[in-house]
Design an enzyme around this catalytic site. Structure first.
Site, mmCIF file in Angstrom:
data_model
loop_
_atom_site.group_PDB
_atom_site.id
_atom_site.type_symbol
_atom_site.label_atom_id
_atom_site.label_comp_id
_atom_site.label_asym_id
_atom_site.label_seq_id
_atom_site.Cartn_x
_atom_site.Cartn_y
_atom_site.Cartn_z
ATOM 1 N N ASP A 22 -2.283 90.888 29.995
ATOM 2 C CA ASP A 22 -1.417 91.836 29.309
ATOM 3 C C ASP A 22 -1.412 93.187 30.027
ATOM 4 O O ASP A 22 -2.428 93.616 30.573
ATOM 5 C CB ASP A 22 -1.913 92.020 27.872
ATOM 6 C CG ASP A 22 -0.889 92.709 26.981
ATOM 7 O OD1 ASP A 22 0.304 92.722 27.343
ATOM 8 O OD2 ASP A 22 -1.284 93.234 25.933
ATOM 9 N N ASN A 70 8.219 84.396 24.421
ATOM 10 C CA ASN A 70 8.735 85.238 25.514
ATOM 11 C C ASN A 70 10.208 84.992 25.815
ATOM 12 O O ASN A 70 10.853 85.800 26.508
ATOM 13 C CB ASN A 70 7.916 85.024 26.789
ATOM 14 C CG ASN A 70 6.565 85.710 26.746
ATOM 15 O OD1 ASN A 70 5.641 85.332 27.472
ATOM 16 N ND2 ASN A 70 6.422 86.716 25.895
#
Length: 250
Positions: A22, A70
Site C-alpha cells: 500500500d 480495484n
C-alpha cells in the site's frame, strides 16, 4: 544463499509472509507525479523484496497485487496496472525461473483480459517445478470472494456425487486459492494503514499483523527484516496459554 549475520533462521520463522503493498499513490502524489509512476516504482520494490526474502529464512511470499474491488478505479489506472503485469512477467520471468522461484497466482481468472490470463498461465507453467521459493500473487482476488468460491466448489462436488457430508474447515480450506501452501504466519501492511482490506480473511485467523509506516515504493529487504523482527518478538499461542516451564516444574 547464505543468510546475513543476524538474519532469522528458517526454524525461527516466519515461513510465510503476506504483504499488502500500500502507498503507491501517496508516494507519487508527494512527489508531484502521476499515480502510474507510483505503481511502476512499486514493481521495483516488489523485485527487491522478493530477492531479499529468501535470505531472511522466508519460504513463501504472498503479495496483494490487484483486488476484486480495484476494478472500481479509473479505467486508465486499471489499464496501467494490467500493463505492469505484462512488463513484470516479461522482464523477470526468466530470472525467477532460474532462481528456483515458483509463481502462483491467486484469485479469479474470470473477467481478466485474455492476454493477462495467458501471461498468468505461462508464469505458472514455466515455474511449476521450482521449489526453492514460492511467490504467490493475489490478482483479481478478494478474501470474501475466495471463501464463497470454495463453498460453491464444495456444493458443486456434492451435487455431482463427488463429495458427501456437510462442509467443514478442512473441506473449505482445501477449496481456497491458497490451498497447498504453508500457513500464513504474518500479514504486513505498508503505508501506515491498519486494516486487512479483504485480504486472506480465512488465512488471517491466527496470523500476526504488522503495520509499517513506509510507503510501498520505498520498501525493500531492510523493511521486510524489520517486519520479521517484529514477528519474532510475538508470543504466538494459537488460543492456548503459554506456560513458563520453570513455574510449571515448581
Amino acid at each position: 544463499m547464505t543468510a546475513p549475520i543476524g538474519a532469522p533462521t528458517p526454524e525461527a520463522g516466519p515461513r510465510h509472509v503476506a504483504l499488502i503493498m500500500d502507498g503507491n499513490g501517496r508516494w507519487a502524489q508527494a512527489r508531484g507525479l502521476p499515480r502510474a509512476m507510483g505503481h511502476r516504482e512499486g514493481v521495483q520494490a516488489l523485485k527487491r523484496t522478493v530477492q531479499g526474502a529468501a535470505a531472511l529464512g522466508i519460504e513463501c511470499l504472498t503479495v496483494f497485487g490487484f483486488s476484486t474491488e480495484n476494478w472500481r478505479r479509473p479505467a486508465e489506472e486499471v489499464s496501467d496496472l494490467m500493463g505492469l503485469v505484462r512488463s513484470y512477467v516479461a522482464s523477470d520471468l526468466n530470472r525467477l525461473e532460474r532462481e528456483g522461484v515458483r509463481v502462483r497466482v491467486l484469485g479469479r481468472r474470470d473477467g481478466l483480459p485474455a492476454d493477462i490470463s495467458a501471461i498468468i498461465d505461462r508464469a505458472e507453467r514455466t515455474t511449476a517445478r521450482n521449489d526453492r521459493f514460492l511467490l504467490q500473487v493475489a490478482f483479481n482476488y478478494g478474501g470474501r470472494a475466495d471463501i464463497v468460491d470454495a463453498v460453491q466448489a464444495h456444493v458443486d462436488r456434492v451435487l455431482a456425487g463427488q463429495a458427501t457430508g456437510p462442509i467443514d474447515e478442512h473441506s473449505l480450506g482445501a477449496g481456497l486459492s491458497t490451498a497447498g501452501g504453508p500457513p500464513v504466519d504474518v500479514i504486513v501492511r505498508t503505508s501506515g494503514e491498519r486494516r486487512l482490506s479483504n485480504f486472506l480473511l480465512w488465512e488471517a485467523a491466527y496470523a500476526e499483523l504488522v503495520y509499517q509506516d513506509v510507503l510501498w515504493p520505498d520498501y525493500g529487504p531492510e523493511a521486510l527484516a524489520d517486519a520479521v523482527s517484529q514477528y519474532r518478538s510475538r508470543d504466538r499461542r494459537f488460543g492456548a496459554v503459554t506456560v513458563d516451564p520453570v513455574l510449571a516444574a515448581s
